[in-house]
Enzyme design. Structure first.
Site, short mmCIF file in Angstrom:
data_model
loop_
_atom_site.label_atom_id
_atom_site.label_comp_id
_atom_site.label_asym_id
_atom_site.label_seq_id
_atom_site.Cartn_x
_atom_site.Cartn_y
_atom_site.Cartn_z
N LYS A 52 -6.12 -2.71 -10.51
CA LYS A 52 -5.04 -1.88 -10.04
C LYS A 52 -4.44 -0.68 -11.22
O LYS A 52 -4.75 -1.11 -12.23
CB LYS A 52 -3.79 -2.70 -9.72
CG LYS A 52 -3.98 -3.23 -8.14
CD LYS A 52 -2.40 -3.81 -7.82
CE LYS A 52 -2.70 -4.76 -6.64
NZ LYS A 52 -3.12 -3.78 -5.40
N ARG A 110 -6.57 -11.24 2.23
CA ARG A 110 -7.37 -11.59 3.34
C ARG A 110 -8.19 -12.62 2.94
O ARG A 110 -8.78 -13.57 3.85
CB ARG A 110 -8.07 -10.48 3.83
CG ARG A 110 -9.03 -9.85 3.04
CD ARG A 110 -9.49 -8.42 3.47
NE ARG A 110 -8.33 -7.37 3.04
CZ ARG A 110 -8.38 -5.83 3.24
NH1 ARG A 110 -9.69 -5.60 4.11
NH2 ARG A 110 -7.53 -5.31 3.07
N1 BES Z 1 -1.09 -6.86 -2.29
C1 BES Z 1 -1.88 -5.72 -2.19
C2 BES Z 1 -1.36 -4.78 -0.91
C3 BES Z 1 0.12 -4.15 -1.57
C4 BES Z 1 0.18 -2.89 -2.01
C5 BES Z 1 1.28 -4.78 -1.27
C6 BES Z 1 1.34 -2.30 -2.26
C7 BES Z 1 2.64 -4.16 -1.48
C8 BES Z 1 2.41 -3.07 -2.07
C9 BES Z 1 -3.17 -6.22 -1.58
O1 BES Z 1 -3.69 -7.28 -2.14
C10 BES Z 1 -4.15 -4.92 -1.91
O2 BES Z 1 -4.42 -4.86 -3.21
N2 BES Z 1 -4.71 -4.40 -1.01
C11 BES Z 1 -5.44 -3.16 -0.95
C12 BES Z 1 -6.72 -3.37 -0.05
C13 BES Z 1 -7.76 -2.44 -0.37
C14 BES Z 1 -8.52 -2.55 -1.64
C15 BES Z 1 -8.73 -2.24 0.86
C16 BES Z 1 -4.59 -2.12 -0.86
O3 BES Z 1 -3.95 -1.74 -0.18
O4 BES Z 1 -4.99 -1.11 -1.90
MN MN Z 2 -4.61 -6.78 -4.18
#
Ligand code: BES
Ligand code: MN
Ligand code: ZN
Length: 508
Positions: free
Chosen positions: A286, A360
Site C-alpha cells: 500500500k 477475501r
Molecule cells: N483492508 C483493505 C480495505 C480497506 C481500505 C479498508 C481502506 C478500509 C479502508 C483491503 O484488504 C484492501 O486492501 N482492499 C483492496 C482491494 C483491491 C486490491 C482489489 C482495496 O480496496 O484497495
Molecule cells: Mn488489503
C-alpha cells in the site's frame, strides 16, 4: 474493556443524593427548561427562568451553562443546564448524544458525580424508560477512552483517571425492569467497547495469536467454547487462503472459533469476521499515507468477539458460532507473490493477482468452514474494500447477499441501532470480472465495482441454500472525525450493536 469510565446509578422518585457535584437539567431551544423543573425543583425554577430569559443559554443542542443556585441550607448547588435543541426535533440520537456530552462536560469540569433529571420527562414523546436507556448508552459509549499507552499524570497530558458517576433520576414505577434494560444496554456497550479496544490496538501488540488470547480470555468467564487452529491444523484442513496471507509474517495466522449454544433448537447463526491485524498490502504494498490506520483491518473479527461477549453476558437464549480467521499481511521473503495460485479449503483454485486483496482469501476458508457447521444463516463482517468507502463513505456499511429476507432483517436492525446498511447488487454479470485464464478465479475484479466483485468472490464459498449476508464495514469501522459525541476518534466497534439487535429480534 472500557465502559468502566462511567458508572450509572438510578435514583427512583428522588432528586439524586446530595452532595452530587452538579445537577443536569435539559433546556429546549424555545428557552423553556424540561417540564419536570416546574414540579421537582420549584426552589430553583425562578433562577433558571431568569437565566434563560436573560439569554445566557438559548437551548441549542449541546450548548450548556453552569448556574450556581442556593441549596437548601448547606452548600450552594451547581446546576448544569444543557441544550437539547427544539423539543419537536428531539430523537433517540439527541438523547444518546446528550448522555455522551454530559460525561464529557463532567470530566472536563472535575465533576465526579453528576445528577441528571433528563430521564424524568418524555422528550418529544419518547418513553421515559427509553430516554434513560439512550442517555445511558451515550454516557457509556461517549465515556470510552483508549489510553493504555498513555503514561498517567504527565504534565500537559489530557488523560485523567476520573470515573464519572451519572446519577440518573427515574420514575419509581417498573424500576426493576428498567434496571434489567440498562444492564442489557451496558453489556452491548461493553461488547462494542471491547471491539473498539481491539481495533485501536496496534499491530505489534495485537497479533493473530493475541486475537486468539482475547477469545480464550472471554471463555474463562462466559459460557463460550473457544477453539483455535494454529498453522499445523490450518494445514491439515487445507486452509491455504489463511496460510498464504499469513506466510509473510513472523506472527503466524490462526482460525478462532467461538461457540455459544444456549438456544435449544432455535436457529444457528454463524458470524464470520475478517481479522487482519495489520494490512500493509503485502508484496502489492500500500502507499504510505495513513497506512498506520490499517491496524483496524481486524474490525470484523473484533465485532464478532464483542458481539459474542455481549450475548453471553446477556445470557440470550440463542445459538451462535463465531469464526475469526486472523493473519498479518506483510511483505517479506516468505510472503505470497502476485501470480501465486492457491488451493482454498473448498478445493477452488485462486490466482492471487493482488496480495492486497487478502481479506477475501482468509474469508474464503472461514466461510467454507462455516458450511460444515450446518448453519441456518451466515453473516460476515469485513473491512474488505476501499471501493466500499468510495461508494458509501462513512455513513453506511455495504450490504450484499442473495437472501432478500435476511438482508431486510439486517437492514431493519441496522436502522434501529443507528448502524446503517445499504444494499449493493450481486448481479451475475459482475461474477464475470473474476475470471482467470489459469485458475478458477482471480482474487480481484479490477477497479470497477470493487466492493461488489469482492462480495461476488465471497459468494463462491457459501452454500447457495444457506441465507448469507456480507457486510463491508471498511467505511464505518474507523472514525477520525471526532464529531459524534458518543464516538471518540479511532475504532468504532461497528457491528456489535447491529448483531446484538439482530440476535435479540430474530434469533430468540
Ligand atoms: N483492508 C483493505 C480495505 C480497506 C481500505 C479498508 C481502506 C478500509 C479502508 C483491503 O484488504 C484492501 O486492501 N482492499 C483492496 C482491494 C483491491 C486490491 C482489489 C482495496 O480496496 O484497495
Ligand atoms: Mn488489503
Ligand atoms: Zn485488508
Amino acid at each position: 474493556m472500557n465502559t468502566a469510565h462511567t458508572n450509572i446509578e438510578l435514583y427512583a422518585d428522588a432528586i439524586p443524593s446530595w452532595p452530587c457535584d452538579a445537577l443536569a437539567i435539559g433546556v429546549y431551544e424555545d428557552g423553556q427548561p424540561q417540564k419536570v423543573v416546574a414540579t421537582a425543583c420549584k426552589e430553583w425554577s425562578k433562577e433558571i427562568d431568569r437565566a434563560l430569559a436573560a439569554g445566557w443559554l438559548r437551548g441549542k443542542e449541546g450548548h450548556f451553562l453552569f448556574l450556581p443556585v442556593a441549596g437548601s441550607g448547606q452548600a450552594p448547588v451547581r446546576l448544569l443546564l444543557i441544550g437539547l435543541g427544539k423539543e419537536k426535533a428531539v430523537t433517540p440520537q439527541t438523547l444518546e448524544d446528550t448522555g455522551a456530552r454530559l460525561v464529557k462536560i463532567a470530566r472536563s469540569h472535575g465533576i465526579a458525580r453528576l445528577g441528571c433529571l433528563l430521564a424524568l420527562d418524555r422528550h418529544n414523546g419518547i418513553g421515559l424508560g427509553a430516554c434513560a436507556g439512550y442517555l445511558a448508552q451515550g454516557a457509556w459509549l461517549g465515556g470510552y477512552r483508549f489510553e493504555q499507552f498513555k503514561t498517567k499524570g504527565q504534565e500537559g497530558d489530557a488523560v485523567s483517571q476520573d470515573v464519572i458517576t451519572l446519577e440518573l433520576a427515574v420514575m419509581g414505577k417498573r424500576l426493576e425492569r428498567l434496571r434489567d434494560t440498562l444492564q442489557h444496554i451496558k453489556h452491548v456497550c461493553d461488547g462494542q467497547c471491547l471491539a473498539r479496544d481491539l481495533g485501536n490496538m496496534p499491530g505489534n501488540v495485537l497479533t493473530p495469536e493475541g486475537m486468539a488470547q482475547e477469545a480464550r480470555k472471554m471463555a474463562e468467564t462466559l459460557p463460550i467454547q473457544v477453539t483455535v487452529w494454529d498453522e499445523k491444523q490450518l494445514k491439515k484442513q487445507k486452509m491455504n487462503g489463511i496460510l498464504a496471507v499469513g506466510q509473510g509474517s513472523v506472527h503466524p495466522p490462526r482460525l478462532i472459533m467461538l461457540e455459544y449454544r444456549q438456544g435449544g433448537d432455535r436457529p444457528l447463526l454463524v458470524v464470520v469476521g475478517k481479522a487482519i491485524t495489520f494490512d500493509s498490502g503485502g508484496i502489492s504494498l500500500k502507499p504510505g499515507a495513513k497506512m498506520e490506520e490499517m491496524k483496524f483491518d481486524m474490525a470484523g473479527g473484533a465485532a464478532v468477539l464483542g458481539f459474542m461477549h455481549a450475548i453471553a453476558a446477556m445470557k440470550l437464549p440463542v445459538n451462535v458460532v463465531g469464526l475469526v480467521p486472523t493473519a498479518e499481511n506483510l511483505p517479506s521473503a516468505t510472503a505470497q507473490r502476485p501470480g501465486d495460485i492457491i488451493e482454498t479449503a473448498s478445493g477452488q483454485w485462486v490466482e492471487v493477482i493482488n496480495t492486497d486483496a487478502e481479506g477475501r482469501l482468509i474469508l474464503a476458508d472461514a466461510l467454507h468452514h462455516a458450511r460444515s457447521l450446518a448453519p441456518d444463516m451466515i453473516i460476515d463482517l469485513a473491512t474488505l474494500t476501499g471501493a466500499c468507502v468510495v461508494a458509501l463513505g462513512h455513513e453506511a456499511s455495504g450490504l450484499m447477499g442473495f437472501d432478500k429476507k435476511l438482508l431486510r432483517r439486517l437492514g431493519r436492525a441496522g436502522k434501529k441501532v443507528g448502524e446503517r446498511l445499504w444494499p449493493l447488487p450481486l448481479f451475475p454479470g459482475y461474477q464475470e470480472l473474476l475470471k482467470s485464464p489459469v485458475a478458477d478465479m482471480k482474487n480481484v475484479g479490477g477497479r470497477d465495482a470493487g466492493a461488489i466483485t469482492a462480495g461476488c468472490f465471497l459468494s463462491r464459498f457459501v452454500d447457495k441454500d444457506t441465507p448469507w449476508a456480507h457486510i463491508d464495514i471498511a467505511g464505518t469501522a474507523w472514525d477520525m472525525n471526532g464529531k459524534k459525541p458518543s464516538q471518540p476518534k479511532g475504532a468504532t466497534g461497528v457491528g456489535v450493536r447491529l448483531l446484538c439487535r439482530f440476535a435479540q429480534k430474530e434469533l430468540q
